[in-house]
Design an enzyme around this catalytic site. Structure first.
Site, PDB file in Angstrom:
ATOM      1  N   LYS A 134      79.182  98.985  49.700  1.00 52.34           N
ATOM      2  CA  LYS A 134      78.862 100.281  50.703  1.00 52.34           C
ATOM      3  C   LYS A 134      79.105 101.691  50.000  1.00 52.34           C
ATOM      4  CE  LYS A 134      79.941  97.210  54.443  1.00 52.34           C
ATOM      5  NZ  LYS A 134      81.082  96.959  55.269  1.00 52.34           N
ATOM      6  N   GLY A 167      77.663  98.920  59.654  1.00 52.63           N
ATOM      7  CA  GLY A 167      77.353  97.857  60.680  1.00 52.63           C
ATOM      8  C   GLY A 167      76.788  98.628  62.044  1.00 52.63           C
ATOM      9  N   GLU A 201      86.529  86.479  57.060  1.00 46.47           N
ATOM     10  CA  GLU A 201      86.148  85.512  56.910  1.00 46.47           C
ATOM     11  C   GLU A 201      87.098  84.275  56.131  1.00 46.47           C
ATOM     12  OE1 GLU A 201      82.316  85.556  55.227  1.00 46.47           O
ATOM     13  OE2 GLU A 201      82.083  87.648  55.860  1.00 46.47           O
ATOM     14  N   GLY A 240      79.865  93.006  63.811  1.00 49.13           N
ATOM     15  CA  GLY A 240      79.791  92.348  65.148  1.00 49.13           C
ATOM     16  C   GLY A 240      78.306  91.884  65.317  1.00 49.13           C
ATOM     17  N   ILE A 244      77.158 101.494  63.154  1.00 49.23           N
ATOM     18  CA  ILE A 244      77.294 102.889  62.978  1.00 49.23           C
ATOM     19  C   ILE A 244      75.849 103.495  62.630  1.00 49.23           C
ATOM     20  CG2 ILE A 244      78.566 104.965  62.363  1.00 49.23           C
ATOM     21  CD1 ILE A 244      80.858 103.107  62.114  1.00 49.23           C
ATOM     22  N   ASP A 261      83.576  94.625  48.972  1.00 51.69           N
ATOM     23  CA  ASP A 261      82.577  94.806  50.239  1.00 51.69           C
ATOM     24  C   ASP A 261      82.442  96.616  50.076  1.00 51.69           C
ATOM     25  OD1 ASP A 261      81.352  94.149  53.031  1.00 51.69           O
ATOM     26  OD2 ASP A 261      82.902  95.740  53.294  1.00 51.69           O
ATOM     27  N   THR A 298      74.780  84.968  63.005  1.00 49.65           N
ATOM     28  CA  THR A 298      75.471  86.206  64.173  1.00 49.65           C
ATOM     29  C   THR A 298      74.632  87.263  64.151  1.00 49.65           C
ATOM     30  OG1 THR A 298      77.660  85.153  63.194  1.00 49.65           O
ATOM     31  CG2 THR A 298      77.398  87.263  64.444  1.00 49.65           C
ATOM     32  N   GLY A 317      88.534  86.329  64.147  1.00 51.24           N
ATOM     33  CA  GLY A 317      87.089  86.465  63.487  1.00 51.24           C
ATOM     34  C   GLY A 317      86.719  87.571  62.714  1.00 51.24           C
ATOM     35  N   LYS A 349      74.418  93.978  52.649  1.00 46.38           N
ATOM     36  CA  LYS A 349      74.796  94.893  51.822  1.00 46.38           C
ATOM     37  C   LYS A 349      74.834  94.364  50.125  1.00 46.38           C
ATOM     38  CE  LYS A 349      78.733  93.379  53.598  1.00 46.38           C
ATOM     39  NZ  LYS A 349      79.310  93.100  55.025  1.00 46.38           N
TER      40      LYS A 349
END
Lengths: 388, 388
Positions: free
Chosen positions: B191, B120, B176, B288, B122, B187, B10, B173, B91
Site C-alpha cells: 500500500k 479498502g 487470515e 471487509g 476508504i 501488506d 468476499t 476473521g 494490492k
C-alpha cells in the site's frame, strides 16, 4: 475555462492563488470595491460592475466569495440566470437559500457547487455526495467549527477560562472580531443544515434545528470533565431513522480515547455512516486561505471536467425534522438545584455552591429548552451530552 | 453499463451486492470455479471460461477480485487488451505490476482503477489523485493494515501478548490463516508503494522500500510504551523532498493523545500533506465485504460517468527512493547490550535482563539493517520510531 471571482478577501484571493496550481483555468475578472494589496499587477482584471461578468459570454463560471447573504444571493441569482456555473464557500448563503439557488441552477442548466461551505479545506460534502451513488447515508456528525475547537482544546490543555482562550483565538486569527456565530453554534448549525440536506436529499430549515453553543462553558466544566476522562467538543449531529431526521447542535463530552477528543487546535473531523461503507471520517483544516481556496478550485475543476456530483444533492425528499427520539444522558453544571432540575438528575456533586450533575436520559428538545430558558434568565449553566 | 466480475469470494460478492444500490450497472457474467452458496438463482451468470467475458462486446468493464498475482495479471491484461475497463482491489497485483498494467490500459484507451487496493472502503487513493489536480502532495502516511491495528490496539487495551491477540484476530476473521503478509508488514509495504506512486507520479519498486513489521512485538513492549504515554502503530511512511522519495514501513510509537494512537480495532487512518490543503486524513474500514465492495463499485461508477481521476496517476516521474535522510530516535527493546548497539543508545532501563532503550537519532536504513540482522539470527528484539 475562463472564470470570475466575486469578493477578493481571504478566500477569494486564496482561490486565485490555487488556480495557479491547476490546468486550463484562467481568472479573467475580479469583482471587488478595491484592488487588494499585492495584486496591483492584475489591477486590469478588477471591476466594480457585476455586469462586466454576467454579460461576458467567455466567462463560464463565477466564484462567489463575498460573504453575507443578501447581496451574494442577488449576485449569485444573476450569475445563474446569465448561464454561469457558480462555486461558493458561503455557508450562510447556502444554508439560508439552498432550495431557491439549486432550483435556479437547475432551471438554467448550470451547476451550483459549495463543497467548502462545510469543512473548509476538507472534501467533505463532495465525498458525502459521492458515497450516495451506491450507498444510503444514515448519519452525519462532527466537529465543523475550528474556532470552537481551538478554544475547547486550549481550555482542556492549559486549564484557562473561556474568555481568555477566545481572546487568544482572536489574536491568532482563528476567531473573528465578532465571534457570536462561532461560539453560539450558529456556524455549526448552518453546516448541519447543509450536510443533512445533501445526505438525505432534503430541504430542512435552520429554525427547526436546536442549537446550543459553547459560550457558557467555564474552566470548571472542562476541569470536572477532565477528571472523569472526558473532553467537550461542539458537535453537528444528524441522523435519518424511519424517515425522520433528527438534527441538532450541542456540546458533547467524549471519552479522552475517542478521535473527537484528540482533534487538536482548529482542525475539523467530520463523519458519515453508510449502510455499505460503515463509518467514514474526514479530518483536516476547516478554514484558512489556502485550504479553503483549494476546495473552491476543486469544485471549479469538477465543473470544467463535467463531474456533476451535485446532481445527487436532491432537495425534494419529503422529510421532517423531529428530535423527540434523540435522547442522551447529559453533564449539567448549574447554580441552583431547583424543582425543575432535580427530578432529571441521576447523580451530582456540589462544590462551592455549584452543582455538577449527570442527568437521567433527557430528550434533546427538553435539554435545549431548559438551557435556553436559563440563558435568557441570565442564569449560570452549561451542558454537554455524554457520548456513550 | 454491463459488467463482469472475476472471482466471487468476499470482495467479489460484496461488490455484486453493492451494485444493487447503484443505477445503471448490471453484472452479466461472473467468472469462478463454483457457484457461490446463496447465489444459485443467478447460476446462469457464472462461467469458468474467461473468453465468455473478453469476447462479449456488451461487457464494458471487468472487476478483478481473484486475489494473487500471476493469474490475475494474465486475466487483467487479456481484459485490457480486449478493450475492457478494469477495476481491482488487488494490492498485490497493483504493487507488483503497476507500470505494465497502467501502460496496457493507456495503450488500449481504457481505464484501470484500484481505489480499494489501499484503504479498502476508504476513498483514499481517489481523493489522493483528486487533491493533485490543484495541489502538490509532499507526504503520505498512515495505518493501512487493519489486522495489525486490531492486534496492537487489543494488546494496549488488555495487556495481552502478541500470539494471543493474533489468535483472537483470526477467530474474528480480521486475520487470515496465514497472517505473514499482515504482521511482517508486506501488506503495508504494498500500500506504501501504491500510495507513493499515485502521490508523486513515480513507479517505485517493492524491494526499494525497507519494511519491519510487528511480528516481534511483545506484551512488555506495549506495557513499557504505555507507561511513557505512548502507543505503537504499524505505519506506512512516505515523503517527497528535493526530488527524492523516502518510503518505508515500520512501527511508530505515538503519543496517546494523537489521532493514530486512538484508531480502534481494525480501522485505518491515512493522511496526506499538500502544499495548499495542508494535512488531510481519512478514517474508516480498510477491509471487509461491504466497505471494500462499495469502493469497487464507486470506481465502476466513476468509469461509467467518465470521471478519469486515474489519468493523474502518472507513472513517468524520474524519482529514486532514498531513505538516508529519514532519521528518527527509536524505542528499542533487546536482550544484550553489545558493542554494536551501545554507541547508538541515548538512555536505557534494564529489567530482568531485558534492555528498554531510547536511541540517539538513527537513519531508517541503519535501524532496519540492525533489526533484520537480529531477526535472522533469531535474537529477541523490537523497535518503533518515536513520533516527535
Amino acid at each position: 475555462m475562463k472564470i470570475a471571482i466575486m469578493g477578493f478577501g481571504t478566500v477569494g484571493s486564496g482561490a486565485y492563488e490555487v488556480t495557479k496550481f491547476a490546468s486550463d483555468i484562467e481568472v479573467v475578472k475580479i469583482l471587488d470595491i478595491v484592488v487588494r494589496k499585492g495584486y496591483e499587477d492584475i489591477a486590469d482584471k478588477f471591476t466594480k460592475d457585476l455586469n462586466d461578468i454576467t454579460s461576458d459570454p467567455e466567462i463560464e463560471l463565477v466564484i462567489e466569495a463575498m460573504g453575507g447573504v443578501d447581496t451574494p444571493r442577488k449576485f449569485v441569482l444573476e450569475c445563474l440566470n446569465a448561464g454561469k456555473h457558480v462555486v461558493t464557500p458561503n455557508k450562510n448563503l447556502i444554508s439560508a437559500c439552498f432550495g431557491e439557488l439549486t432550483e435556479t441552477a437547475k432551471k438554467n442548466g448550470v451547476q451550483l457547487r459549495f463543497t467548502p461551505a462545510a469543512g473548509g479545506g476538507i472534501p467533505w460534502l463532495y465525498n458525502l455526495l459521492r458515497t450516495k451513488r451506491c450507498d444510503e447515508v444514515t448519519e452525519v456528525k462532527g466537529i465543523v467549527n475550528g474556532t470552537c475547537n481551538y478554544i475547547l482544546d486550549a481550555m482542556h490543555d492549559n486549564g484557562a477560562d473561556f474568555d481568555e482562550m477566545l481572546a487568544t483565538a482572536k489574536e491568532l486569527g482563528y476567531a473573528e472580531a465578532n465571534p457570536a456565530s462561532d461560539i453560539e453554534g450558529t456556524d455549526t448549525l448552518r453546516k448541519t443544515v447543509i450536510s443533512s440536506n445533501l445526505a438525505y436529499g432534503t430541504v430542512i430549515k435552520e429554525e427547526d434545528v436546536p442549537c446550543y453553543g459553547i459560550d457558557t462553558i467555564k474552566a470548571c466544566d472542562v476541569a470536572y470533565l477532565k477528571e472523569k476522562g472526558l473532553v467537550p467538543r461542539l458537535m453537528m449531529n444528524s441522523k435519518l431513522e424511519n424517515g425522520v431526521v433528527s438534527a441538532y447542535v450541542e456540546p458533547v463530552a467524549f471519552k479522552e480515547t475517542s478521535l473527537e477528543a484528540n482533534v487538536k487546535t482548529n482542525n475539523n473531523l467530520i463523519t458519515l455512516t453508510g449502510v455499505n461503507v460503515g463509518t467514514l471520517s474526514f479530518y483536516g483544516q476547516g478554514a484558512g486561505m489556502m485550504p479553503t481556496g483549494q476546495s473552491v478550485v476543486q469544485d471549479v475543476i469538477d465543473i470544467k471536467d463535467g463531474i456533476d456530483m451535485y446532481a445527487l444533492a436532491g432537495g425534494d425528499a419529503d422529510v421532517k425534522v423531529d428530535n423527540e427520539s434523540a435522547v442522551h444522558r447529559y453533564y449539567i453544571r448549574h447554580d441552583n438545584m431547583c424543582e425543575h432540575i432535580e427530578p432529571l438528575i441521576e447523580s451530582y456533586e456540589e462544590k462551592d455552591g455549584i452543582f455538577y450533575c449527570i442527568s437521567k436520559p433527557i430528550s434533546v428538545v427538553e435539554m435545549h429548552k431548559m438551557g435556553n430558558h436559563r440563558k435568557e434568565k441570565g442564569r449560570d449553566m452549561f451542558f454537554a451530552a455524554l457520548d456513550e
